[in-house]
Write a protein that holds these residues in place. Structure first.
Motif, PDB file in Angstrom:
ATOM      1  N   SER B  31       0.834  -1.212   0.000  1.00 64.85           N
ATOM      2  CA  SER B  31       0.000   0.000   0.000  1.00 64.85           C
ATOM      3  C   SER B  31       0.860   1.250   0.000  1.00 64.85           C
ATOM      4  CB  SER B  31      -0.900   0.050   1.232  1.00 64.85           C
ATOM      5  OG  SER B  31      -1.449  -1.185   1.485  1.00 64.85           O
ATOM      6  N   GLY B  33       3.820   1.485  -1.249  1.00 64.83           N
ATOM      7  CA  GLY B  33       4.352   1.579  -2.608  1.00 64.83           C
ATOM      8  C   GLY B  33       3.331   2.185  -3.551  1.00 64.83           C
ATOM      9  N   ALA B  34       2.077   1.696  -3.448  1.00 68.56           N
ATOM     10  CA  ALA B  34       1.023   2.191  -4.332  1.00 68.56           C
ATOM     11  C   ALA B  34       0.753   3.673  -4.086  1.00 68.56           C
ATOM     12  CB  ALA B  34      -0.250   1.376  -4.130  1.00 68.56           C
ATOM     13  N   TRP B  37       3.595   5.541  -5.818  1.00 70.14           N
ATOM     14  CA  TRP B  37       3.596   5.528  -7.285  1.00 70.14           C
ATOM     15  C   TRP B  37       2.330   6.106  -7.892  1.00 70.14           C
ATOM     16  CZ3 TRP B  37       5.717   0.031  -6.524  1.00 70.14           C
ATOM     17  CH2 TRP B  37       7.115   0.097  -6.441  1.00 70.14           C
ATOM     18  N   PHE B  38       1.247   6.040  -7.133  1.00 73.45           N
ATOM     19  CA  PHE B  38      -0.008   6.610  -7.635  1.00 73.45           C
ATOM     20  C   PHE B  38      -0.495   7.680  -6.674  1.00 73.45           C
ATOM     21  CE2 PHE B  38       0.241   2.386  -9.382  1.00 73.45           C
ATOM     22  CZ  PHE B  38      -0.078   2.596 -10.709  1.00 73.45           C
TER      23      PHE B  38
END
Lengths: 61, 241
Positions: B31, B33-34, B37-38
């Protein structure tokens, strides 16, 4: 919801969130998968995520 | 004195084969990481993402508010960490061997004991969700537009409000939940009514907690879906003002 289903609320939560996150990584790293499949899998993941909460709310555990 | 077999502290988790705990750690890392990146891009056609400003500024505090919530505690102790396996509050012994009962959650180093302070942050950001709803209604100059997204935003705001005001800490801090005797204090009857009203909402705290979590994630996904161009927006009402 049956108590039996409520026992699996965490596995449901895990699989649901995992599917959504894996698809996010697929998008980020540009893995070649049709976008429709990604959308369907994210939707399935979200449904599992919602189910995990709903079965938990129905139980007294 | 009654004692359970449970080990104290969080460290034993790292030494045990507990797939629930480790899978949760994996989810947390993914999460983060997400989120990196987003990143939340903010607004789209008048819709403001619930994870965007001002939530974005205080997101660690909001996350701590969720994590220290009594409803979530119950769930992650029982179903994620499975630790402790069973609960029993032992009788605490004083210095002279006398017994003392439960004396409140006053430990300084337990994050969960700061729930009431995170509550203040939670209350402070509530008005922004209603403001975002207002913005989504009037985003087209000269028009009033009611769309599916606006309805989702207001449902999100209402559920967050219900979740916040039904909080156990809210009862303690704002409706005199800390009193031992209502009739002995000034304005006791009025306060008792408020207390009873809040206690009624408090019975559904767990439901509000989880349903609002679903809605927050759902609204975020919905706005992201609109951004990539999925045809999921519907206009119900539109007139010139």
């Amino acid at each position: 919801m049956s108590e039996n289903a409520a026992r699996y609320r965490y596995p449901l939560f895990f699989v649901g969130s995992f599917l959504m996150l894996i698809m996010a990584f697929f998008l980020h790293f540009g893995v070649e998968v049709q976008e429709l499949y990604i959308e369907i899998i994210v939707l399935v993941g979200f449904v599992l995520f919602v189910m995990s909460m709903v079965v938990g709310l129905g139980s007294k555990e | 004195m009654f004692k359970t077999e449970r080990k104290q502290g969080w460290f034993p988790e790292f030494t045990e084969l507990n797939w629930r705990f480790w899978s949760f750690v994996i989810l947390l890392i993914m999460s983060l990481g997400a989120l990196t990146w987003f990143p939340v891009t903010g607004t789209f056609e008048g819709y403001t993402d619930p994870f965007y400003s001002p939530t974005l500024l205080v997101i660690p505090l909001i996350a701590a508010f969720r994590l220290s919530c009594y409803a979530y505690r119950k769930d992650y102790y029982r179903h994620v960490f499975k630790h402790p396996q069973a609960c029993a509050t032992g009788i605490r012994e004083g210095k002279n061997g006398e017994t003392r009962g439960y004396s409140g959650e006053k430990g300084f180093f337990a994050l969960n004991n700061y729930h009431r302070y995170f509550l203040y942050v939670g209350i402070a950001i509530l008005p922004f969700f209603y403001y975002d709803f207002g913005v989504s209604l009037f985003y087209e100059p000269g028009y009033f537009v009611l769309r599916l997204g606006s309805i989702l935003l207001i449902v999100n705001a209402l559920l967050l409000t219900l979740w916040t005001i039904s909080c156990h800490a809210f009862r303690h801090v704002f409706v005199r939940g800390q009193l031992d005797c209502f009739s002995c204090s000034l304005g006791g009857k009025t306060m008792k009514k408020l207390y009873d009203g809040q206690s009624f909402l408090n019975r559904y705290h767990e439901q509000f907690a989880f349903i609002s979590l679903i809605i927050v994630v759902g609204v975020d996904l919905y706005i992201r879906a609109l951004m990539v161009g999925l045809p999921v927006d519907f206009t119900f009402l539109k007139f010139a003002i």
